[in-house]
Design a protein around this motif. Structure first.
Motif, PDB file in Angstrom:
ATOM      1  N   LYS A 101      29.757  27.302 -37.917  1.00 38.87           N
ATOM      2  CA  LYS A 101      29.970  25.911 -37.498  1.00 38.87           C
ATOM      3  C   LYS A 101      31.331  25.740 -36.850  1.00 38.87           C
ATOM      4  O   LYS A 101      31.483  25.047 -35.838  1.00 38.87           O
ATOM      5  N   ASN A 112      32.629  28.163 -26.341  1.00 39.15           N
ATOM      6  CA  ASN A 112      33.080  28.097 -27.729  1.00 39.15           C
ATOM      7  C   ASN A 112      33.734  29.405 -28.179  1.00 39.15           C
ATOM      8  O   ASN A 112      33.890  30.345 -27.384  1.00 39.15           O
ATOM      9  N   ARG A 161      31.437  27.282 -33.340  1.00 38.40           N
ATOM     10  CA  ARG A 161      30.738  26.463 -32.348  1.00 38.40           C
ATOM     11  C   ARG A 161      31.453  25.144 -32.074  1.00 38.40           C
ATOM     12  O   ARG A 161      31.330  24.577 -30.989  1.00 38.40           O
ATOM     13  N   ASN A 162      32.211  24.662 -33.067  1.00 35.38           N
ATOM     14  CA  ASN A 162      32.904  23.367 -32.931  1.00 35.38           C
ATOM     15  C   ASN A 162      34.354  23.516 -33.377  1.00 35.38           C
ATOM     16  O   ASN A 162      34.720  23.097 -34.484  1.00 35.38           O
TER      17      ASN A 162
END
Length: 457
Positions: A386, A330, A389-390
């Motif tokens: 967030k 990531n 990570r994504n």
């Protein structure tokens, strides 16, 4: 560093590389160009004469003329002789003496003497596991004492206080006595500099040298002064029993004259080179590696050592374990990699040590400002946890917000995400196919490492 000299020398040698056979005539033509390149690089004339003589002596013999690859043989000779002129091999400090080992630092004002004391203190502490004490005997510039105290705190070595109402000899003797009582291994004595060599300065430092009898007397000189660096070092050598030279600001030396001249002119080894302002910007001087850089062969050994010293091994192991288990790479992982790269000097630091950089067009190299990696890190830092990570949730409005938060443009954010996708693909192939998978993945990484043709940060 050495950009102008590198371009001239590699251009000359490349013209010979493809020849099936070399003759005395075309070798002489090439050496004439090499001579001009060295003189334009501000290499001292006696050094140029000696270097050309030694190269020619070997080049016109059977070593090159009878070789199956004469161009390659000539390159090797040039590299060998440049290395010999600069001192053949790295010269170590003499620390094998009863403690404390006293090292006296001399040089002109503005050469980076005080900064070098701090860097050398850090080097001895971390590389040689020595307990180091630093002291300033510069009683003419109060800021010098405060500067050294600040540097000592930064690098974690002991600072011995001094003041402008003391004599340099009294300061140094008191510091050495304190070092004995506290079991310090090394005492680094910073001295006063002047804007030019003068009788009073030389008399003072001679008296200081006689009073403390240092095991090493290092002359600190600015590499960007070119041939003047060698001449100044020679003047100091005639006044003091120098044991070595430290070339500072080598990263700003586009010509290379000082690096090639100092050893030959002073008959004293270059022991260290200073690069940048950071406390870890001090390297042991390796003549063969410097010759390799000048001839555009890179300096892979130094790069490997730098990776070993500066890469966070714990983070690297965690990433390797994560990738091996097939977990998704990531943007937090990408930021870690970028920070590791920045610790090694960013793109500039890597480029300087990679072979073939001399062939990169100036207009492309000119685009590398040194701010590329920090800007990429700033973009990632402007994302939420967030989002890091994504990355798939980064739609148009989110990208615009990230761009505003990092001071970049949406196009910059898009480029970084494209580079992330390439790295993520490479990591996925590695986890799926071991080393073969990694090699296949690296074929798609050209835009990442290929001189950032599409990376205008």
């Amino acid at each position: 560093m050495f950009e102008s000299l590198t371009q001239r020398l590699t251009g000359t040698i490349d013209r010979l590389r493809g020849r099936g056979r070399l003759t005395e005539e075309n070798i002489s033509d090439a050496l004439r160009e090499v001579r001009v390149a060295l003189l334009e690089a501000d290499v001292a004339l006696p050094v140029v004469i000696e270097l050309i003589r030694r190269i020619k002596e070997r080049a016109v013999g059977q070593e090159v003329l009878a070789s199956l690859t004469p161009g390659q043989s000539l390159i090797k000779i040039v590299k060998d002789e440049m290395t010999a002129v600069m001192g053949s091999e790295a010269s170590q400090l003499n620390l094998n003496v009863p403690a404390p080992a006293v090292i006296l630092m001399a040089g002109l004002q503005g050469a980076g003497k005080t900064t070098t004391v701090g860097k050398l203190g850090k080097f001895l502490k971390e590389k040689h596991r020595k307990k180091v004490l630093v002291v300033s005997a510069d009683v003419y510039r109060p800021a010098a004492i405060a500067q050294l105290e600040t540097l000592a705190k930064q690098v974690g070595v002991e600072f011995f206080p001094s003041s402008t109402d003391q004599s340099p000899i009294a300061i140094a003797r008191a510091a050495i006595e304190h070092a004995r009582k506290t079991y310090a291994d090394v005492v680094l004595v910073d001295t006063a500099g002047r804007l030019a060599i003068d009788t009073a300065m030389m008399a003072e430092i001679k008296a200081l040298h006689a009073a403390i009898d240092p095991v090493e007397t290092l002359f600190v000189v600015d590499a960007m002064t070119g041939q003047d660096a060698a001449n100044t070092a020679k003047a100091f050598r005639e006044a003091l029993p120098l044991t070595g030279v430290v070339l500072t600001k080598l990263d700003g030396d586009a010509r290379g004259g000082a690096a090639l001249s100092v050893r030959y002119i002073t008959e004293r080894p270059v022991k260290f080179v200073g690069i940048g302002e950071k406390p870890d910007g001090l390297d042991v001087f390796h003549p063969d590696r410097i010759a390799g850089r000048i001839l555009d062969m890179g300096d892979v050994l130094s790069l490997v050592e730098e990776v070993h010293d500066k890469v966070d091994k714990e983070k690297a192991a965690k990433l390797a374990d994560k990738v091996a288990k097939g977990k998704k790479f990531n943007l937090n992982d990408m930021r870690d990699q970028l920070e590791q790269m920045q610790n090694m000097g960013g793109l500039h630091g890597l480029m300087d040590k990679l072979p073939g950089m001399g062939k990169i067009p100036d207009n492309v190299k000119g685009q590398i400002s040194g701010k590329e990696v920090p800007r990429m890190i700033a973009i990632i830092n402007s994302m939420t946890e967030k989002e890091r990570r994504n990355p798939g949730i980064l739609n148009g409005s989110r990208r615009k917000r990230v761009a505003l938060g990092s001071g970049q443009t949406p196009a910059d954010v898009n480029r970084l995400l494209k580079q992330y996708q390439q790295m993520e693909t490479m990591m996925a192939k590695f986890s799926g196919g071991g080393m073969k998978g990694l090699m296949r993945g690296m074929k798609g990484m050209n835009s990442l490492m290929g001189m950032r043709g599409k990376m205008p940060f």
